[in-house]
Design a protein around this motif. Structure first.
Motif, PDB file in Angstrom:
ATOM      1  N   LEU A  21      12.548 -27.798  28.266  1.00  0.00           N
ATOM      2  CA  LEU A  21      12.341 -28.187  26.872  1.00  0.00           C
ATOM      3  C   LEU A  21      13.544 -28.927  26.315  1.00  0.00           C
ATOM      4  CD1 LEU A  21      10.549 -25.028  25.438  1.00  0.00           C
ATOM      5  CD2 LEU A  21       9.556 -27.276  25.864  1.00  0.00           C
ATOM      6  N   ALA A  22      14.749 -28.471  26.637  1.00  0.00           N
ATOM      7  CA  ALA A  22      15.956 -29.154  26.162  1.00  0.00           C
ATOM      8  C   ALA A  22      16.039 -30.561  26.751  1.00  0.00           C
ATOM      9  CB  ALA A  22      17.197 -28.343  26.538  1.00  0.00           C
ATOM     10  N   GLY A  23      15.718 -30.713  28.024  1.00  0.00           N
ATOM     11  CA  GLY A  23      15.723 -32.034  28.643  1.00  0.00           C
ATOM     12  C   GLY A  23      14.705 -32.954  27.995  1.00  0.00           C
ATOM     13  N   GLY A  24      13.526 -32.438  27.694  1.00  0.00           N
ATOM     14  CA  GLY A  24      12.512 -33.231  27.014  1.00  0.00           C
ATOM     15  C   GLY A  24      12.944 -33.634  25.617  1.00  0.00           C
ATOM     16  N   LEU A  25      13.621 -32.730  24.911  1.00  0.00           N
ATOM     17  CA  LEU A  25      14.111 -33.042  23.565  1.00  0.00           C
ATOM     18  C   LEU A  25      15.168 -34.140  23.609  1.00  0.00           C
ATOM     19  CD1 LEU A  25      14.130 -32.422  20.546  1.00  0.00           C
ATOM     20  CD2 LEU A  25      15.841 -30.667  21.006  1.00  0.00           C
ATOM     21  N   VAL A  26      16.090 -34.054  24.558  1.00  0.00           N
ATOM     22  CA  VAL A  26      17.124 -35.090  24.701  1.00  0.00           C
ATOM     23  C   VAL A  26      16.473 -36.433  25.016  1.00  0.00           C
ATOM     24  CG1 VAL A  26      19.033 -35.867  26.165  1.00  0.00           C
ATOM     25  CG2 VAL A  26      18.974 -33.512  25.334  1.00  0.00           C
ATOM     26  N   PHE A  27      15.483 -36.435  25.892  1.00  0.00           N
ATOM     27  CA  PHE A  27      14.777 -37.673  26.222  1.00  0.00           C
ATOM     28  C   PHE A  27      14.127 -38.281  24.984  1.00  0.00           C
ATOM     29  CE2 PHE A  27      10.676 -39.634  27.240  1.00  0.00           C
ATOM     30  CZ  PHE A  27      11.112 -40.722  27.988  1.00  0.00           C
ATOM     31  N   LEU A  28      13.440 -37.446  24.198  1.00  0.00           N
ATOM     32  CA  LEU A  28      12.772 -37.950  22.995  1.00  0.00           C
ATOM     33  C   LEU A  28      13.768 -38.466  21.966  1.00  0.00           C
ATOM     34  CD1 LEU A  28       9.912 -35.337  22.524  1.00  0.00           C
ATOM     35  CD2 LEU A  28       9.720 -37.694  23.308  1.00  0.00           C
ATOM     36  N   LEU A  29      14.897 -37.778  21.813  1.00  0.00           N
ATOM     37  CA  LEU A  29      15.905 -38.228  20.859  1.00  0.00           C
ATOM     38  C   LEU A  29      16.520 -39.553  21.290  1.00  0.00           C
ATOM     39  CD1 LEU A  29      17.665 -34.878  19.946  1.00  0.00           C
ATOM     40  CD2 LEU A  29      16.132 -36.237  18.503  1.00  0.00           C
ATOM     41  N   LYS A  30      16.792 -39.708  22.574  1.00  0.00           N
ATOM     42  CA  LYS A  30      17.326 -40.984  23.069  1.00  0.00           C
ATOM     43  C   LYS A  30      16.318 -42.105  22.878  1.00  0.00           C
ATOM     44  CE  LYS A  30      20.711 -39.545  26.470  1.00  0.00           C
ATOM     45  NZ  LYS A  30      21.145 -39.652  27.860  1.00  0.00           N
ATOM     46  N   ARG A  31      15.079 -41.810  23.148  1.00  0.00           N
ATOM     47  CA  ARG A  31      14.028 -42.821  22.997  1.00  0.00           C
ATOM     48  C   ARG A  31      13.902 -43.246  21.533  1.00  0.00           C
ATOM     49  NH1 ARG A  31       7.745 -41.734  24.304  1.00  0.00           N
ATOM     50  NH2 ARG A  31       6.977 -43.727  23.558  1.00  0.00           N
ATOM     51  N   GLN A  32      13.957 -42.267  20.640  1.00  0.00           N
ATOM     52  CA  GLN A  32      13.870 -42.571  19.211  1.00  0.00           C
ATOM     53  C   GLN A  32      15.072 -43.383  18.762  1.00  0.00           C
ATOM     54  OE1 GLN A  32      13.907 -39.149  16.684  1.00  0.00           O
ATOM     55  NE2 GLN A  32      13.186 -40.266  14.900  1.00  0.00           N
ATOM     56  N   SER A  33      16.241 -43.045  19.264  1.00  0.00           N
ATOM     57  CA  SER A  33      17.460 -43.767  18.905  1.00  0.00           C
ATOM     58  C   SER A  33      17.398 -45.213  19.395  1.00  0.00           C
ATOM     59  CB  SER A  33      18.678 -43.056  19.498  1.00  0.00           C
ATOM     60  OG  SER A  33      19.847 -43.771  19.218  1.00  0.00           O
ATOM     61  N   LEU A  34      16.900 -45.417  20.628  1.00  0.00           N
ATOM     62  CA  LEU A  34      16.769 -46.773  21.150  1.00  0.00           C
ATOM     63  C   LEU A  34      15.742 -47.571  20.358  1.00  0.00           C
ATOM     64  CD1 LEU A  34      16.888 -46.194  25.008  1.00  0.00           C
ATOM     65  CD2 LEU A  34      18.582 -47.367  23.596  1.00  0.00           C
ATOM     66  N   HIS A  35      14.680 -46.907  19.938  1.00  0.00           N
ATOM     67  CA  HIS A  35      13.649 -47.587  19.164  1.00  0.00           C
ATOM     68  C   HIS A  35      14.194 -48.028  17.803  1.00  0.00           C
ATOM     69  CE1 HIS A  35       9.708 -48.696  17.785  1.00  0.00           C
ATOM     70  NE2 HIS A  35       9.803 -47.875  16.750  1.00  0.00           N
ATOM     71  N   ARG A  36      15.024 -47.187  17.196  1.00  0.00           N
ATOM     72  CA  ARG A  36      15.626 -47.533  15.902  1.00  0.00           C
ATOM     73  C   ARG A  36      16.565 -48.718  16.017  1.00  0.00           C
ATOM     74  NH1 ARG A  36      18.129 -42.274  13.534  1.00  0.00           N
ATOM     75  NH2 ARG A  36      17.795 -41.832  15.686  1.00  0.00           N
ATOM     76  N   ASN A  37      17.227 -48.850  17.139  1.00  0.00           N
ATOM     77  CA  ASN A  37      18.193 -49.929  17.334  1.00  0.00           C
ATOM     78  C   ASN A  37      17.523 -51.170  17.942  1.00  0.00           C
ATOM     79  OD1 ASN A  37      20.279 -48.385  16.358  1.00  0.00           O
ATOM     80  ND2 ASN A  37      20.791 -47.574  18.372  1.00  0.00           N
ATOM     81  N   GLY A  38      16.250 -51.241  17.924  1.00  0.00           N
ATOM     82  CA  GLY A  38      15.552 -52.403  18.442  1.00  0.00           C
ATOM     83  C   GLY A  38      15.598 -52.530  19.942  1.00  0.00           C
ATOM     84  N   GLY A  39      15.716 -51.439  20.655  1.00  0.00           N
ATOM     85  CA  GLY A  39      15.720 -51.457  22.109  1.00  0.00           C
ATOM     86  C   GLY A  39      17.090 -51.730  22.706  1.00  0.00           C
ATOM     87  N   SER A  40      18.124 -51.777  21.882  1.00  0.00           N
ATOM     88  CA  SER A  40      19.470 -52.044  22.376  1.00  0.00           C
ATOM     89  C   SER A  40      19.935 -50.859  23.215  1.00  0.00           C
ATOM     90  CB  SER A  40      20.422 -52.242  21.192  1.00  0.00           C
ATOM     91  OG  SER A  40      21.745 -52.287  21.641  1.00  0.00           O
ATOM     92  N   ALA A  41      20.627 -51.148  24.298  1.00  0.00           N
ATOM     93  CA  ALA A  41      21.146 -50.103  25.162  1.00  0.00           C
ATOM     94  C   ALA A  41      22.307 -49.357  24.506  1.00  0.00           C
ATOM     95  CB  ALA A  41      21.603 -50.692  26.495  1.00  0.00           C
ATOM     96  N   ARG A  42      22.906 -49.963  23.484  1.00  0.00           N
ATOM     97  CA  ARG A  42      24.024 -49.312  22.797  1.00  0.00           C
ATOM     98  C   ARG A  42      23.482 -48.534  21.613  1.00  0.00           C
ATOM     99  NH1 ARG A  42      27.654 -54.181  21.490  1.00  0.00           N
ATOM    100  NH2 ARG A  42      28.011 -52.830  19.720  1.00  0.00           N
ATOM    101  N   ALA A  43      23.069 -47.320  21.843  1.00  0.00           N
ATOM    102  CA  ALA A  43      22.554 -46.468  20.779  1.00  0.00           C
ATOM    103  C   ALA A  43      23.713 -45.826  20.044  1.00  0.00           C
ATOM    104  CB  ALA A  43      21.648 -45.389  21.367  1.00  0.00           C
ATOM    105  N   SER A  44      23.559 -45.678  18.756  1.00  0.00           N
ATOM    106  CA  SER A  44      24.624 -45.053  17.971  1.00  0.00           C
ATOM    107  C   SER A  44      24.565 -43.550  18.138  1.00  0.00           C
ATOM    108  CB  SER A  44      24.468 -45.422  16.497  1.00  0.00           C
ATOM    109  OG  SER A  44      23.236 -44.922  16.009  1.00  0.00           O
ATOM    110  N   GLY A  45      25.663 -42.885  17.976  1.00  0.00           N
ATOM    111  CA  GLY A  45      25.715 -41.439  18.047  1.00  0.00           C
ATOM    112  C   GLY A  45      26.050 -40.943  19.440  1.00  0.00           C
ATOM    113  N   PRO A  46      26.148 -39.613  19.580  1.00  0.00           N
ATOM    114  CA  PRO A  46      26.553 -39.029  20.862  1.00  0.00           C
ATOM    115  C   PRO A  46      25.467 -39.122  21.936  1.00  0.00           C
ATOM    116  CG  PRO A  46      25.998 -37.308  19.291  1.00  0.00           C
ATOM    117  CD  PRO A  46      25.945 -38.620  18.536  1.00  0.00           C
ATOM    118  N   LEU A  47      24.240 -39.446  21.577  1.00  0.00           N
ATOM    119  CA  LEU A  47      23.185 -39.511  22.585  1.00  0.00           C
ATOM    120  C   LEU A  47      23.289 -40.824  23.244  1.00  0.00           C
ATOM    121  CD1 LEU A  47      20.252 -37.899  20.604  1.00  0.00           C
ATOM    122  CD2 LEU A  47      21.736 -36.825  22.268  1.00  0.00           C
TER     123      LEU A  47
END
Length: 100
Positions: A74-100
């Protein structure tokens, strides 16, 4: 002990349903595998009861290990979803803001 009783109750209910359904009267009943898996005999009942009791005993004995595995998944799935959401917010940029 309650787990074993639940497994036995489920096995008994499944046995009753299989006995009530006459697979040979349907079009699927003419297939060999349906007749094999829907047949009820003393050996199949013993195997089902032994498998249910063994499965319940393994789950009861290894509950903490299994729970830890579920929490890690569950923790791994949550990290995956948070990273995906962060990348989506940044327009697909590989440089996501924050610790993720």
């Amino acid at each position: 002990m309650a787990e074993v009783q639940c497994m036995l109750l489920g096995a008994a209910a499944t046995l009753l349903v299989v006995m009530l359904i006459d697979a040979s009267s349907t079009s699927l009943g003419h297939r060999h595998w349906v007749q094999y898996w829907s047949s009820v005999n003393p050996i199949s009942i013993l195997v089902a009861l032994a498998a249910g009791a063994t499965g319940a005993a393994i789950i009861a004995a290894q509950r903490s290990v299994l729970t830890a595995g579920v929490m890690i998944a569950l923790a791994g799935g949550l990290v995956f979803l948070l990273k995906r959401q962060s990348l989506h917010r940044n327009g697909g940029s590989a440089r996501a803001s924050g610790p993720l």
